[in-house]
Structure formats: C-alpha cells, structure tokens
Design a protein around this motif. Sequence first.
Motif, PDB file in Angstrom:
ATOM      1  N   GLY A 193       0.813  -1.210   0.000  1.00 32.20           N
ATOM      2  CA  GLY A 193       0.000   0.000   0.000  1.00 32.20           C
ATOM      3  C   GLY A 193       0.846   1.259   0.000  1.00 32.20           C
ATOM      4  O   GLY A 193       0.535   2.234  -0.696  1.00 32.20           O
ATOM      5  N   ALA A 194       1.935   1.240   0.766  1.00 35.37           N
ATOM      6  CA  ALA A 194       2.810   2.414   0.807  1.00 35.37           C
ATOM      7  C   ALA A 194       3.466   2.660  -0.547  1.00 35.37           C
ATOM      8  O   ALA A 194       3.571   3.808  -1.013  1.00 35.37           O
ATOM      9  N   VAL A 195       3.918   1.574  -1.214  1.00 33.36           N
ATOM     10  CA  VAL A 195       4.547   1.724  -2.526  1.00 33.36           C
ATOM     11  C   VAL A 195       3.537   2.240  -3.557  1.00 33.36           C
ATOM     12  O   VAL A 195       3.834   3.156  -4.343  1.00 33.36           O
ATOM     13  N   SER A 196       2.331   1.679  -3.561  1.00 40.22           N
ATOM     14  CA  SER A 196       1.312   2.125  -4.514  1.00 40.22           C
ATOM     15  C   SER A 196       0.904   3.569  -4.245  1.00 40.22           C
ATOM     16  O   SER A 196       0.738   4.359  -5.191  1.00 40.22           O
ATOM     17  N   ASP A 197       0.755   3.946  -2.979  1.00 41.23           N
ATOM     18  CA  ASP A 197       0.415   5.333  -2.660  1.00 41.23           C
ATOM     19  C   ASP A 197       1.521   6.288  -3.104  1.00 41.23           C
ATOM     20  O   ASP A 197       1.244   7.397  -3.597  1.00 41.23           O
ATOM     21  N   THR A 198       2.773   5.863  -2.940  1.00 46.99           N
ATOM     22  CA  THR A 198       3.888   6.702  -3.374  1.00 46.99           C
ATOM     23  C   THR A 198       3.866   6.902  -4.886  1.00 46.99           C
ATOM     24  O   THR A 198       4.077   8.028  -5.382  1.00 46.99           O
ATOM     25  N   LEU A 199       3.599   5.838  -5.638  1.00 51.12           N
ATOM     26  CA  LEU A 199       3.527   5.971  -7.090  1.00 51.12           C
ATOM     27  C   LEU A 199       2.370   6.878  -7.509  1.00 51.12           C
ATOM     28  O   LEU A 199       2.509   7.701  -8.430  1.00 51.12           O
ATOM     29  N   ILE A 200       1.224   6.746  -6.834  1.00 57.69           N
ATOM     30  CA  ILE A 200       0.076   7.604  -7.151  1.00 57.69           C
ATOM     31  C   ILE A 200       0.423   9.066  -6.900  1.00 57.69           C
ATOM     32  O   ILE A 200       0.122   9.949  -7.722  1.00 57.69           O
ATOM     33  N   VAL A 201       1.070   9.336  -5.775  1.00 57.23           N
ATOM     34  CA  VAL A 201       1.432  10.723  -5.458  1.00 57.23           C
ATOM     35  C   VAL A 201       2.418  11.265  -6.484  1.00 57.23           C
ATOM     36  O   VAL A 201       2.302  12.427  -6.924  1.00 57.23           O
ATOM     37  N   LEU A 202       3.397  10.456  -6.887  1.00 60.42           N
ATOM     38  CA  LEU A 202       4.374  10.919  -7.876  1.00 60.42           C
ATOM     39  C   LEU A 202       3.706  11.224  -9.213  1.00 60.42           C
ATOM     40  O   LEU A 202       4.007  12.255  -9.849  1.00 60.42           O
ATOM     41  N   VAL A 203       2.808  10.346  -9.673  1.00 60.00           N
ATOM     42  CA  VAL A 203       2.124  10.574 -10.953  1.00 60.00           C
ATOM     43  C   VAL A 203       1.246  11.822 -10.877  1.00 60.00           C
ATOM     44  O   VAL A 203       1.260  12.677 -11.782  1.00 60.00           O
ATOM     45  N   LEU A 204       0.475  11.957  -9.794  1.00 57.02           N
ATOM     46  CA  LEU A 204      -0.385  13.133  -9.649  1.00 57.02           C
ATOM     47  C   LEU A 204       0.449  14.406  -9.543  1.00 57.02           C
ATOM     48  O   LEU A 204       0.058  15.453 -10.097  1.00 57.02           O
ATOM     49  N   THR A 205       1.565  14.339  -8.851  1.00 53.84           N
ATOM     50  CA  THR A 205       2.431  15.516  -8.748  1.00 53.84           C
ATOM     51  C   THR A 205       2.940  15.945 -10.117  1.00 53.84           C
ATOM     52  O   THR A 205       2.985  17.138 -10.432  1.00 53.84           O
ATOM     53  N   ALA A 206       3.305  14.970 -10.946  1.00 55.38           N
ATOM     54  CA  ALA A 206       3.773  15.286 -12.297  1.00 55.38           C
ATOM     55  C   ALA A 206       2.672  15.971 -13.113  1.00 55.38           C
ATOM     56  O   ALA A 206       2.912  16.976 -13.797  1.00 55.38           O
ATOM     57  N   TYR A 207       1.438  15.455 -13.037  1.00 56.87           N
ATOM     58  CA  TYR A 207       0.333  16.062 -13.779  1.00 56.87           C
ATOM     59  C   TYR A 207       0.020  17.467 -13.256  1.00 56.87           C
ATOM     60  O   TYR A 207      -0.182  18.407 -14.044  1.00 56.87           O
ATOM     61  N   PHE A 208      -0.047  17.607 -11.942  1.00 61.85           N
ATOM     62  CA  PHE A 208      -0.339  18.931 -11.379  1.00 61.85           C
ATOM     63  C   PHE A 208       0.758  19.932 -11.730  1.00 61.85           C
ATOM     64  O   PHE A 208       0.476  21.094 -12.018  1.00 61.85           O
ATOM     65  N   LEU A 209       2.001  19.480 -11.689  1.00 57.40           N
ATOM     66  CA  LEU A 209       3.112  20.378 -11.990  1.00 57.40           C
ATOM     67  C   LEU A 209       3.090  20.791 -13.459  1.00 57.40           C
ATOM     68  O   LEU A 209       3.375  21.951 -13.797  1.00 57.40           O
ATOM     69  N   ALA A 210       2.741  19.859 -14.350  1.00 54.91           N
ATOM     70  CA  ALA A 210       2.681  20.199 -15.775  1.00 54.91           C
ATOM     71  C   ALA A 210       1.542  21.156 -16.084  1.00 54.91           C
ATOM     72  O   ALA A 210       1.670  22.040 -16.947  1.00 54.91           O
ATOM     73  N   ASP A 211       0.399  21.014 -15.401  1.00 53.36           N
ATOM     74  CA  ASP A 211      -0.780  21.846 -15.668  1.00 53.36           C
ATOM     75  C   ASP A 211      -0.942  22.989 -14.674  1.00 53.36           C
ATOM     76  O   ASP A 211      -2.029  23.560 -14.583  1.00 53.36           O
ATOM     77  N   MET A 212       0.109  23.320 -13.934  1.00 54.96           N
ATOM     78  CA  MET A 212      -0.025  24.342 -12.904  1.00 54.96           C
ATOM     79  C   MET A 212      -0.488  25.691 -13.440  1.00 54.96           C
ATOM     80  O   MET A 212      -1.358  26.340 -12.823  1.00 54.96           O
ATOM     81  N   PRO A 213       0.031  26.204 -14.582  1.00 52.64           N
ATOM     82  CA  PRO A 213      -0.492  27.487 -15.086  1.00 52.64           C
ATOM     83  C   PRO A 213      -1.986  27.437 -15.396  1.00 52.64           C
ATOM     84  O   PRO A 213      -2.724  28.374 -15.089  1.00 52.64           O
ATOM     85  N   ARG A 214      -2.450  26.341 -16.016  1.00 61.06           N
ATOM     86  CA  ARG A 214      -3.868  26.217 -16.334  1.00 61.06           C
ATOM     87  C   ARG A 214      -4.708  26.121 -15.058  1.00 61.06           C
ATOM     88  O   ARG A 214      -5.778  26.733 -14.961  1.00 61.06           O
ATOM     89  N   ILE A 215      -4.224  25.361 -14.075  1.00 60.13           N
ATOM     90  CA  ILE A 215      -4.939  25.250 -12.797  1.00 60.13           C
ATOM     91  C   ILE A 215      -4.995  26.612 -12.116  1.00 60.13           C
ATOM     92  O   ILE A 215      -6.027  26.996 -11.537  1.00 60.13           O
TER      93      ILE A 215
END
Length: 384
Positions: A193-215
Amino acid sequence: MSESTNVGASPQHTPEPGEHLLPAEYAAARMSTDDQPMGRPGKPFDRRSPFFFGMFGAAGVAVTYGVILLLDTARPILILIGLAVFLAVGLEPAVKFLVRRRLPRWASVVIVLVVILAIIGGFLAAAIPALVSQGSSLVKSIPIWVQQANDHHSLLGRINDQFGLETKIQALLKTSSSTIANGLVGAGVAVFGAVSDTLIVLVLTAYFLADMPRIRRLAYRLFPHSRRPRAILIGDDIADKVGGYVLGNLVISVIAGALTFGWLLAFGVPYAFLLSIMVALLDLVPVVGSTIAGVVVALVCLTVSLPVAVGTVAFFVVYRLLEDYLLVPRIIGRAVEVPALVTVVAVLVGGALLGVLGALVAIPVAAALQLLLREVWLPRQDRA
C-alpha cells in the motif's frame, strides 16, 4: 304540477373527455406571441410557505449528509491528491527558475521530475545495501546482546535486571505462529500500500506540476472580476510560502541527516547510515520529528557506552537549538513568517487530524490562514 316543473328543467349535461382543458387551451393560444412563445411567467411560488420551507430544509440536510459520507469514503484518495497538490506547489519555484532561464515549461518540468527521481533512486541504491548489511549485522549481534543481558555487571545486564527486558522478549517470541503469520501478511499489505500510494502521489504531482499554469488560471477565474487582482496577489503569495517551506524543509532535513551521520561515524556507533536516514526523514516533521529521532539514536548509542549516549543527547539538544534559532529562521522563516506559538499549535492540530502528513503540511497551512486573516478578515472587521 310536478309534470309542469319537470318540463321547464334542463337535462343534466355530462362533459366530454378533455372538455375541461378547452378554456386553458384557448388562454394558452392567446398568451403565445412572437416575443414570448411560452407566454408571460406567472407569479413565483411562495418560498415562505411551510411546504417549501420543509422540503428545501430536508433536501439540504440530505445533500449535506451525502457529501459528508462521500468525503469520508474518499478520504484516503483525497489525502493523496492533497499531498500531490502540496508537492506540486512546493516544486513550482524550481520550475519557474528554469522557465526564467528561457527553457520551455515542459522541459523544465521534465528536468525537475528527473532530478527528483534521480535523488529517490540514489537514495534507494545507497540505502538498500546498507539496510541489508546492517540488518544482517543486527541479527549477528543478537547473541552478543543476550550474553551481555545475562551479565549482571554490564550496562545492558543492569538495564535487564531493572526492567526485565529478557522476560518481555521471551514472552513476545512465544507468540503463536498464526499471529506471526498474520503480522507478516499485514506488513506485506502495508508495504504494498505504501509503494502504490507513493507511485500515485508521484504521478499526480507530475500532472499537477505540468498543468499548474492552467490550474492557476482556472482557480482565479472562480473569483468575481472585481476581486481577481487581489485574489491573484494573495494566492501567489500563499503559493510562494508553500514552495519556500517545502524546499527549505528538505534542505534542513539533509543537513540534519549529514550531521548525524558524521557524529555517529566519529564515535563508531553501529548502523550510522541507517540512523542518519531515519533522522533525515523524521526531521521533515517539524517540532517533534528531530526529538523522536534523537531519543531513538540515543538508545542505540547505549549499546556502545553510556558516555556516548549522553554525548549524543547533548548533540541533539545543541542541534535542536541550532535548527530552531539559526537554520529555520534563515531558510524557512523568511518565506513562511509563522510565530513559534502558532507553529507548535498548528503541528499538534495537524498531527491529531491527519497524523504525520497533517504535521508536515501544518505550517504552510497556518501561514496561508494567517495571511487570509491579516489581509481579508481583519480589515473587514475594522470597517464593520
């Protein structure tokens, strides 16, 4: 007499089906015009009537209860999304720094993410062999510690005589095999669970960081046009505080781990690298993290000698003062500007609500609330 009366009376008429709608249909045909094909709106319903008041009140209660249940069900994933947003906002200053150097935003985001993955990979590459070697060394040291525990003249033996450590350990080892198996399965599930949660956070962070100006643009468009300039100023200031806190906290944690590693290595304390990693990770949690780490390290130092343990306690006390009065004011204090009392209260409340994650994000959240209080709430109260 009765016949003459009946002759003058009209027979009873039974209406045809649909005849009751004829007047309404004639009126609808007269109301329909080119300007208003559906006719003029009638009077609105009386919302103060008991029926409407009760209906809307019950609907509001039902919707609120449903939203609460929905949030409670989605609480784990919402925490991960919030952590990803927090990390994305914290890494945004690094992306802006590269963008100001005339790099495209996509390239800046890729560089930042690659650096983060390289740091995580390097950390794992250095930590896993050390954990394996020092873990095997720990297993080999257990018989020696058992022998010292049986020696009443050694320090560990005196501690064993006073607290009964050997009896408690033996009682723990007599646990049934099924309980141990369940514990191992539970530990495996927790690690997965910890490994999967870490991967989810990393993927979401990448998406949020890429779309930060639009957000950012979408978030500011939610405010009325007349209030957008001030919302932009306040929102950008909050984002800068979060970014300064995240980067500053990482720098301070690296300093704590490096100094601890040097101290433990100088006095020959076992598991120096493993303990320094633990100190760096716990130091991410403000106020209480380094204190807990110092207690654990001091207990391990007891296996070397009592003077080394006492010296380690003194080292962590001095480092705590150095961190609170030198590192934090210079690295984090200028960006966050949160009083010490507010810091302690925010960490305690955040830890009580969300555990370690709540304590980690408590200070930037407190800084944001303090800014909103100073810039929005207090001026309104002064004008009231």
